[in-house]
Design a protein around this motif. Structure first.
Motif, mmCIF file in Angstrom:
data_model
loop_
_atom_site.group_PDB
_atom_site.id
_atom_site.type_symbol
_atom_site.label_atom_id
_atom_site.label_comp_id
_atom_site.label_asym_id
_atom_site.label_seq_id
_atom_site.Cartn_x
_atom_site.Cartn_y
_atom_site.Cartn_z
ATOM 1 N N ILE A 3 0.857 -1.193 0.000
ATOM 2 C CA ILE A 3 0.000 0.000 0.000
ATOM 3 C C ILE A 3 0.891 1.240 0.000
ATOM 4 C CG2 ILE A 3 -1.725 1.300 1.323
ATOM 5 C CD1 ILE A 3 -2.657 -1.428 2.492
ATOM 6 N N GLY A 4 0.637 2.144 -0.940
ATOM 7 C CA GLY A 4 1.412 3.378 -0.995
ATOM 8 C C GLY A 4 1.133 4.273 0.198
ATOM 9 N N TYR A 5 2.116 5.101 0.559
ATOM 10 C CA TYR A 5 1.956 6.021 1.687
ATOM 11 C C TYR A 5 2.645 7.330 1.341
ATOM 12 C CZ TYR A 5 2.375 7.989 6.386
ATOM 13 O OH TYR A 5 2.308 8.821 7.479
ATOM 14 N N TRP A 6 1.971 8.435 1.634
ATOM 15 C CA TRP A 6 2.512 9.754 1.326
ATOM 16 C C TRP A 6 2.124 10.707 2.432
ATOM 17 C CZ3 TRP A 6 4.955 10.114 -3.510
ATOM 18 C CH2 TRP A 6 5.483 11.375 -3.812
ATOM 19 N N VAL A 7 3.071 11.545 2.845
ATOM 20 C CA VAL A 7 2.803 12.596 3.820
ATOM 21 C C VAL A 7 2.780 13.910 3.043
ATOM 22 C CG1 VAL A 7 3.595 13.792 5.881
ATOM 23 C CG2 VAL A 7 3.907 11.318 5.682
#
Length: 184
Positions: A147-151
């Motif tokens: 699962i991609g994650y971005w802040v």
């Protein structure tokens, strides 16, 4: 005279006395515990709740939410889901342990497809930031789940295509929105 019956009576009397002593000792020990350790009586539910509704998101999060809806027009943007809602332990017996560890970890936005499968998560930086440990935990956990994650910093979101490619991979071009506007 029957001495066997007398011995049985004495044993029964001793057992009754022992049971009485155990009961009294349990009562005394239970009453001697501090009030915090005693089981509390159930609180009666109010007929009129002392609560008011509130928005799920603050102003900065809401701007990112609307922007994400433009970036991912064919996906669902879920708000503040705990990671335990879309991850599960490989060994079912460990569920309680992992749930306790991860129960307070959530993502500001979770992007999922029409089947309810999560493709990516976005955290929006708040005024107090986002702890490094929290960010690292989610980055590692979500990467291992694919699962991609971005802040995202609310004032400077990434390019829409960059985020789409991160979450959708090679499929990003196939379902690309015709036009994504900036944050308003």
């Amino acid at each position: 005279m029957n001495t066997t019956l007398g011995a049985t009576g004495i044993v029964a009397l001793l057992l009754a006395a022992a049971a009485l002593l155990v009961g009294v000792a349990g009562y005394v020990l239970g009453r001697s515990r501090p009030p915090a350790a005693r089981p509390t009586a159930r609180r009666k539910l109010p007929t009129q709740w002392p609560l008011n509704p509130r928005a799920l998101t603050n102003t900065a999060e809401r701007r990112i939410w609307h922007w994400l809806r433009q970036v991912f027009p064919h996906h669902h943007i879920m708000v503040k889901l705990p990671v335990t809602r879309f991850t599960m332990p490989r060994e079912p017996g460990a569920a309680t342990e992992w749930f306790a560890l991860l129960s307070s970890a959530y993502c500001t936005f979770t992007i999922c497809d029409d089947q309810g499968l999560v493709i990516g998560c976005v955290d929006v930086m708040g005024p107090r930031g986002l702890s490094r440990g929290n960010r690292q935990l989610k980055r590692t956990l979500l990467a291992q789940c694919g699962i991609g994650y971005w802040v995202i910093e609310p004032s400077t979101p990434p390019a829409a295509e960059t985020l789409r490619t991160e979450f959708l991979g090679s499929h990003a071009q196939d379902s690309s929105p015709s036009r994504v506007t900036g944050l308003d």
